[in-house]
Design a protein around this motif. Structure first.
Motif, PDB file in Angstrom:
ATOM      1  N   GLU A  32      14.390  64.194 -66.763  1.00 49.26           N
ATOM      2  CA  GLU A  32      14.023  65.462 -66.118  1.00 49.26           C
ATOM      3  C   GLU A  32      15.245  66.182 -65.552  1.00 49.26           C
ATOM      4  O   GLU A  32      15.103  67.169 -64.824  1.00 49.26           O
ATOM      5  N   ASP A  51       6.705  52.028 -64.400  1.00 50.09           N
ATOM      6  CA  ASP A  51       6.507  53.278 -65.137  1.00 50.09           C
ATOM      7  C   ASP A  51       5.722  54.292 -64.318  1.00 50.09           C
ATOM      8  O   ASP A  51       6.037  55.487 -64.321  1.00 50.09           O
ATOM      9  N   GLU A  52       4.703  53.822 -63.609  1.00 52.31           N
ATOM     10  CA  GLU A  52       3.892  54.727 -62.797  1.00 52.31           C
ATOM     11  C   GLU A  52       4.697  55.294 -61.625  1.00 52.31           C
ATOM     12  O   GLU A  52       4.585  56.479 -61.288  1.00 52.31           O
ATOM     13  N   GLU A  70       7.044  57.938 -63.098  1.00 54.24           N
ATOM     14  CA  GLU A  70       6.351  59.187 -63.417  1.00 54.24           C
ATOM     15  C   GLU A  70       6.074  60.005 -62.164  1.00 54.24           C
ATOM     16  O   GLU A  70       6.242  61.227 -62.142  1.00 54.24           O
ATOM     17  N   ALA A  80       9.349  61.514 -60.844  1.00 54.92           N
ATOM     18  CA  ALA A  80       9.796  62.610 -61.703  1.00 54.92           C
ATOM     19  C   ALA A  80       8.960  63.868 -61.477  1.00 54.92           C
ATOM     20  O   ALA A  80       9.466  64.986 -61.567  1.00 54.92           O
ATOM     21  N   ARG A  81       7.698  63.675 -61.133  1.00 57.67           N
ATOM     22  CA  ARG A  81       6.793  64.810 -60.944  1.00 57.67           C
ATOM     23  C   ARG A  81       7.003  65.513 -59.607  1.00 57.67           C
ATOM     24  O   ARG A  81       6.899  66.737 -59.533  1.00 57.67           O
ATOM     25  N   THR A 110      14.325  51.645 -65.182  1.00 56.23           N
ATOM     26  CA  THR A 110      13.129  52.359 -65.632  1.00 56.23           C
ATOM     27  C   THR A 110      12.987  53.690 -64.896  1.00 56.23           C
ATOM     28  O   THR A 110      12.728  54.740 -65.499  1.00 56.23           O
ATOM     29  N   ARG A 114      13.804  57.678 -66.355  1.00 57.40           N
ATOM     30  CA  ARG A 114      12.756  58.710 -66.320  1.00 57.40           C
ATOM     31  C   ARG A 114      13.228  59.929 -65.545  1.00 57.40           C
ATOM     32  O   ARG A 114      12.951  61.073 -65.939  1.00 57.40           O
TER      33      ARG A 114
END
Length: 265
Positions: A239, A196-197, A200, A203-204, A231, A235
């Motif tokens: 986006e 998950d990290e 994220e 995606a950022r 996962t 994510r």
């Protein structure tokens, strides 16, 4: 090319027609030489110009003594990492005069590639990621990441090709067989990065020049390649980033070498 990725051992090769280098050497020397030879890259033929080391845990350094002390190839690491390697029970051959000390944020050159180390939090003597450039080629590797920092996000965001840790699925870790102290270590800010990290972060910092992402250092017990890949893919899709169209996404195998990827700038 990824020769191996995971707690059993880590090793990568980057190069071009002028030569290349290894990132970490945590697998047997026989495996390294055999895998590279199959690609027409002899370890002792002047093509390999050294190994750059991320940190001093055994799965990243087991063979650096052989590479430095027997093959007499330069071993690049920070002073703290070198000092820890010198005292490691996992490294039998001394690196000797092949020792090359590097400093965080100070670029150095190997085989014509410019390499900039940056700090990565982990429970080792010291840990660095690497941002590697040559002409328009831009590549970043960050593994054994306790937590995402501004530095890590910055260097990942600069790259067109990324190797990023996605070590564990939080639920698999929580319900798995690891003792509680080890679960706490893995999930701590000095441990490893979860799926998950990693998702994220990607995606950022994604940009339209980002072509390839390889997810590395997947746990044998607390992750699965399909789960890890899905996962991150979901994510990114949230986006508007489409895997297979906007970028390529691969979960690296733990003990099987990847193909030799030909990376365009």
């Amino acid at each position: 090319m990824c020769l191996s990725s995971g707690s059993s051992g880590n090793c990568y090769y980057i190069g071009d027609e002028a030569g290349g280098f290894l990132i970490d050497a945590g697998i047997p020397i026989r495996t390294i030489t055999k895998t590279l030879k199959a690609e027409g890259i002899p370890l002792d033929g002047g093509t390999i110009h050294g190994v750059i080391v991320t940190h001093d845990h055994a799965d990243h350094i087991r063979t650096v003594g052989v590479i430095g002390g027997v093959y007499h190839l330069p071993v690049y690491a920070t002073r703290l990492v070198h000092d820890s390697i010198a005292n490691s029970r996992f490294v039998q051959d001394p690196i000797g005069p092949s020792r090359r000390e590097i400093k965080i944020y100070e670029p150095f050159t190997v085989a014509g590639f410019t390499i900039e180390p940056f700090p990565v939090p982990h429970d080792s003597a010291e840990n660095v990621g690497y941002h590697i450039t040559k002409g328009d080629f831009r590549f970043t590797l960050a593994t054994d990441v306790g937590h995402v920092t501004d530095d890590i996000a910055d260097y990942i965001g600069r790259a067109d090709h990324v190797v990023l840790e996605a070590n564990y699925d939080p639920e698999m870790l929580r319900s798995g067989s690891y003792p509680e102290f080890l679960k706490g270590r893995v999930a701590s800010p000095q441990g490893h990065l979860s799926n998950d990290e990693a998702a994220e972060l990607l995606a950022r910092v994604y940009h339209t020049g980002m072509k390839n992402v390889w997810l590395c250092h997947l746990s044998k017990d607390n992750n699965h390649p399909d789960l890890c890949w899905k996962t991150v893919e979901q994510r990114l899709f949230a986006e508007g980033i489409r895997v297979g169209k906007d970028l390529s996404l691969t979960a690296l195998k733990r003990t099987t070498a990847s193909p030799m990827y030909l990376l365009e700038p």
